[in-house]
Design a protein around this motif. Structure first.
Motif, PDB file in Angstrom:
ATOM      1  N   ARG A   1     -53.038 -39.135  14.085  1.00  0.00           N
ATOM      2  CA  ARG A   1     -52.686 -40.562  14.082  1.00  0.00           C
ATOM      3  C   ARG A   1     -53.816 -41.411  13.535  1.00  0.00           C
ATOM      4  N   GLY A   2     -54.818 -40.765  12.927  1.00  0.00           N
ATOM      5  CA  GLY A   2     -55.905 -41.514  12.310  1.00  0.00           C
ATOM      6  C   GLY A   2     -56.937 -42.033  13.284  1.00  0.00           C
TER       7      GLY A   2
ATOM      8  N   ILE B   1     -49.985 -40.034   8.533  1.00  0.00           N
ATOM      9  CA  ILE B   1     -50.018 -39.705   9.955  1.00  0.00           C
ATOM     10  C   ILE B   1     -48.633 -39.222  10.373  1.00  0.00           C
ATOM     11  N   VAL B   2     -48.557 -38.615  11.563  1.00  0.00           N
ATOM     12  CA  VAL B   2     -47.237 -38.311  12.110  1.00  0.00           C
ATOM     13  C   VAL B   2     -46.628 -39.616  12.609  1.00  0.00           C
ATOM     14  N   ILE B   3     -45.320 -39.739  12.437  1.00  0.00           N
ATOM     15  CA  ILE B   3     -44.624 -40.988  12.738  1.00  0.00           C
ATOM     16  C   ILE B   3     -43.823 -40.834  14.028  1.00  0.00           C
ATOM     17  N   LEU B   4     -43.877 -41.842  14.866  1.00  0.00           N
ATOM     18  CA  LEU B   4     -43.102 -41.849  16.108  1.00  0.00           C
ATOM     19  C   LEU B   4     -41.735 -42.486  15.874  1.00  0.00           C
TER      20      LEU B   4
ATOM     21  N   ILE C   1     -49.197 -41.138   0.026  1.00  0.00           N
ATOM     22  CA  ILE C   1     -49.736 -39.880   0.541  1.00  0.00           C
ATOM     23  C   ILE C   1     -49.201 -39.692   1.955  1.00  0.00           C
ATOM     24  N   VAL C   2     -48.537 -38.564   2.208  1.00  0.00           N
ATOM     25  CA  VAL C   2     -47.730 -38.418   3.411  1.00  0.00           C
ATOM     26  C   VAL C   2     -48.051 -37.117   4.138  1.00  0.00           C
ATOM     27  N   GLN C   3     -48.073 -37.176   5.464  1.00  0.00           N
ATOM     28  CA  GLN C   3     -48.186 -35.982   6.309  1.00  0.00           C
ATOM     29  C   GLN C   3     -46.864 -35.630   6.980  1.00  0.00           C
TER      30      GLN C   3
ATOM     31  N   LEU D   1     -53.374 -49.304   4.524  1.00  0.00           N
ATOM     32  CA  LEU D   1     -53.116 -50.593   5.162  1.00  0.00           C
ATOM     33  C   LEU D   1     -53.587 -50.536   6.609  1.00  0.00           C
ATOM     34  N   ASP D   2     -53.296 -51.603   7.346  1.00  0.00           N
ATOM     35  CA  ASP D   2     -53.769 -51.676   8.724  1.00  0.00           C
ATOM     36  C   ASP D   2     -53.064 -50.680   9.645  1.00  0.00           C
ATOM     37  N   SER D   3     -51.938 -50.120   9.203  1.00  0.00           N
ATOM     38  CA  SER D   3     -51.187 -49.183  10.037  1.00  0.00           C
ATOM     39  C   SER D   3     -50.732 -47.993   9.205  1.00  0.00           C
ATOM     40  N   PHE D   4     -50.301 -46.946   9.896  1.00  0.00           N
ATOM     41  CA  PHE D   4     -49.719 -45.751   9.277  1.00  0.00           C
ATOM     42  C   PHE D   4     -50.689 -44.998   8.378  1.00  0.00           C
TER      43      PHE D   4
END
Length: 764
Positions: free
Chosen positions: A193-194, A69-72, A95-97, A32-35
């Motif tokens: 973070r892509g 990505i890593v999440i803030l 799919i998760v990091q 998607l557009d984010s994450f």
């Protein structure tokens, strides 16, 4: 029995997803557009995702969503809103990091299937059960592994009921995925973070060995290694390319589909792979897979290689030199071939639709009979048989309609409840209430139940999952009045003597590589019980076995590990452990996950995040928060050699002897004039470091109330040809700073003139 092999395709936009589906992909991963870790891809909207899922399922193809990505900390609110929508789709996996997101998914969204991203740098036998314990059903292995190593890990995966993915085609990072900070430190664009700016593809000043693109390696392709991967036990063959277009995706997936099917059917490889050269490529290598790390992996051109290949192929067919005209003709033919590919793919996907299904709702009521809802759906996809294009089903209330003077299930009531049906698969085109009889009613809970039945029907019979709200995290303070303690990292056994000049913790950095059966570190650590073992991020094959033996034989009271495989076994052995800074910890849920699942006692917070991003992280009870305030800034580490293309090397390929004995250093400079130190320690991976050291004294004033300790790195790794400051002087000045002597900050700045803490200021 024929093996089940999944062909997993990239989908950077809707056309690429359609191209993958029609080419025969078993599954497509998209963002998607984010994450997601490909911000430069076009990506898709939520409604497009739902349409893509519907389309894919018509072709027995699955859709996986990248949240890799890593999440803030502040992002979990919007992320949970997204997850609440995703659980009410028929999405096949995420799919998760981020370890914190793994925790949230397993605890609160158990219906979503979890896949561990290659960003988690999975390469040894301890990491697979670690990820399985966090809820992952499959793991994407590091791209640097060879067939022997993959085969061994596939057996571990089978033992833990975990599927394995391997990248079989597309761009290769020269760095270990998840451990590349090159553009994060230099340009603020984090690969975690892509937003990777691809420093490895940049042009540099001509190196001593005559190369301008010394970090650029060819694309990966295992096109002719499929039998070996199938025999190794790999489940999913993953193609890279979410930044590439539909023509690339269709060509590659169609080629691999034919190759896989042909081999399974005949036992022979039936395709020559020539079509792979007609779309974007940097030439191909399978050197990682074959375990033959040689100079031929590099190519001094990061752009499309297809024209060069076309010319070389034409030359080979002629048997001698060819004219300029013939070269032009070969390029023109390639151009025509590419245009034909584009036109063919456009034609094949033109009829594929992700438009929403037309939905009509017809309500009818009659005294003494249930409230009736007739659901009519009209599918627009041309591939569906016309007889099945329109579907009708009838839903009813449990109770019969009865007269009511006060309440009436009338047009207004129905429209209020049903006009905004929240399902991205359907477009409500008509809400027909003409057959409702005024003055009749049923309990309103049955109207609600009718709506829930409708939503379940529209969601392929799956009941709507109620919305989840994450509980508020408790922030536990560290013990009152306790000032942060100074700790230090060393790697030279001679520096163990520093224990005589400080009371702080001393971590001893263990190597990345070992001689088989190595025991000298067992003896050394047993003789120096004050030292706390520090395990590196990458431990492959026998190196993991030796590192695990050190853990088992020494059984230290505490370790720090940057490798989750070591963490898994530390918990099993009852050894207290702290998560190192290369585990990329950026949020509270990582801390919670590590503590609850693996009895972790503390963690270093990522140096990629800023003061404000750190401030909101919640410390669990009885858990330590740590931070490195002085260290070389690692940009990337690689299994490949950085010296071959910089200063040159007489060895044609890397072997185990290189890992154990080479200790070269040099530097490269980009066209902006920025210099980067290349460092190779004995028994360490080739690494590149920023020209500045990380020195952050501000955090001591800003956030001392949050941290139990601050660490300084005294290993001299990454210093290049610079003279490192005296270690005892550094220790004394940092101790003075922690004790409140603010003037020590300026002394340290003078001791380390080439320094920065830009990441702490800017964050992710």
């Amino acid at each position: 029995m024929k093996p089940k092999i999944e062909l997993l395709a990239p989908g950077g936009d809707i056309d690429a997803i359609k191209a993958a589906i029609i080419a025969g992909a078993d599954a497509v991963y998209c963002g998607l557009d984010s994450f997601n870790a490909r911000n430069r891809a076009a990506n898709i909207s939520f409604d497009e995702l739902v349409g893509a899922i519907r389309l894919a399922h018509q072709y027995d193809c699955q859709i996986f969503l990248t949240l890799n990505i890593v999440i803030l900390e502040h992002e979990f609110k919007s992320l949970v809103k997204l997850l609440n929508r995703l659980v009410n789709t028929t999405l096949d996996g995420v799919i998760v990091q981020d370890i914190g997101l793994l925790y949230v998914l397993r605890e609160y969204f158990p219906t979503l299937d979890i896949h561990a991203s290659t960003q988690l740098t999975t390469h040894n036998a301890g990491q697979i059960p670690f990820l399985k314990q966090l809820g992952a059903s499959r793991v994407n292995l590091s791209r640097e592994l060879n067939l022997r190593e993959i085969t061994a890990l596939a057996k571990v995966g089978q033992q833990h009921d975990t599927l394995l993915e391997v990248f079989v085609h597309g761009s290769l990072c020269i760095a270990f995925s998840g451990l590349c900070y090159s553009t994060s430190a230099s340009a603020g664009n984090s690969g975690n973070r892509g937003r990777c700016s691809q420093a490895c593809r940049e042009e540099y000043e001509t190196t001593e060995s005559g190369n301008n693109f010394p970090l650029n390696i060819k694309d990966n392709s295992a096109f002719f290694d499929l039998p070996a991967l199938i025999n190794a036990g790999v489940y999913s063959f993953k193609v890279e390319g979410r930044i590439k277009g539909a023509n690339y995706v269709h060509t590659v997936i169609d080629s691999f589909r034919k190759q896989i099917d042909g081999y399974i059917e005949t036992g022979e490889l039936t395709q020559d792979g020539e079509r792979l050269y007609k779309v974007f490529n940097r030439d191909f290598t399978n050197a990682f897979l074959r375990g033959d790390l040689n100079q031929s992996m590099f190519i001094d051109n990061p752009r499309d290689h297809s024209k060069h290949h076309a010319v070389e192929k034409f030359k080979a067919s002629q048997g001698d030199a060819i004219s300029v005209v013939q070269i032009f003709d070969a390029k023109q033919q390639l151009h025509a071939d590419k245009q034909q590919i584009n036109a063919s793919v456009d034609e094949k996907i033109a009829h594929l639709s992700i438009d929403k299904i037309k939905l009509t709702l017809q309500f009818a009521s009659e005294q003494g009979k249930p409230l009736t809802l007739t659901v009519i759906t009209a599918q627009n996809d041309h591939l569906i048989n016309a007889d099945n294009a329109t579907k009708t089903t009838v839903l009813t209330s449990q109770s019969p309609m009865q007269p009511s003077e006060k309440l009436s299930v009338d047009q207004e009531t129905i429209e209020k409840r049903f006009k905004n049906i929240a399902n991205a698969n359907y477009e409500l085109v008509a809400l027909d209430t003409a057959a409702l009889t005024d003055g009749l009613s049923i309990p309103y809970r049955e109207v609600t139940q009718l709506k829930n039945d409708l939503l379940a029907y529209l969601n392929d019979g799956i009941a709507t999952v109620p919305e989840v709200t994450l509980p508020k995290l408790e922030h536990y303070a560290k013990p009152s009045g306790q000032a942060p303690l100074l700790s230090m990292l060393i790697c030279d056994p001679a520096d163990a003597a520093l224990a005589d000049v400080t009371d702080g913790d001393i971590y001893f950095k263990l190597p990345d590589a070992y001689k088989r059966g190595c025991t000298k570190y067992v003896d050394f650590l047993l003789e120096n019980p004050r030292l706390i073992p520090w395990f590196p991020a990458v431990l492959i094959g026998k190196d993991f076995d030796v590192a695990l033996n050190i853990l088992e034989q020494v059984k230290p009271p505490l370790i720090v590990t940057n490798n989750t495989g070591i963490a898994y076994h530390a918990q099993r052995l009852g050894i207290n452990w702290i998560a190192g800074p290369l585990l990329n910890t950026t949020n509270s849920y990582v801390l919670l996950s590590l503590q609850q699942n693996f009895d972790c006692r503390g963690a270093f917070i990522s140096n990629e995040i800023s003061k404000q991003q750190i401030r909101h992280i919640a410390r669990p009870k009885n858990f330590k928060m740590l931070y490195s305030i002085y260290h070389p800034i690692l940009l990337m580490a690689s299994r490949q050699c950085f010296f071959q293309q910089s200063v040159g090397c007489e060895k044609p390929r890397i072997d185990n002897g290189c890992m154990l004995s080479c200790d070269k250093s040099t530097s490269i400079k980009n066209l902006k004039g920025d210099s980067f130190a290349i460092d190779k320690q004995k028994a360490g991976y080739p690494s590149i470091y920023n020209q500045d050291q990380f020195l952050n004294t501000e955090i001591i004033d800003d956030l001392s109330d949050l941290f139990d300790g601050f660490m300084i790195d005294l290993t001299d790794i990454g210093a290049g040809d610079r003279q490192s400051p005296d270690k005892i002087t550094l220790i004394k000045q940092f101790e003075a700073l922690l004790s409140g002597q603010s003037e020590a900050s300026q002394v340290l700045a003078n001791l380390v003139p080439e320094s920065t803490y830009q990441q702490y200021q800017n964050g992710l």
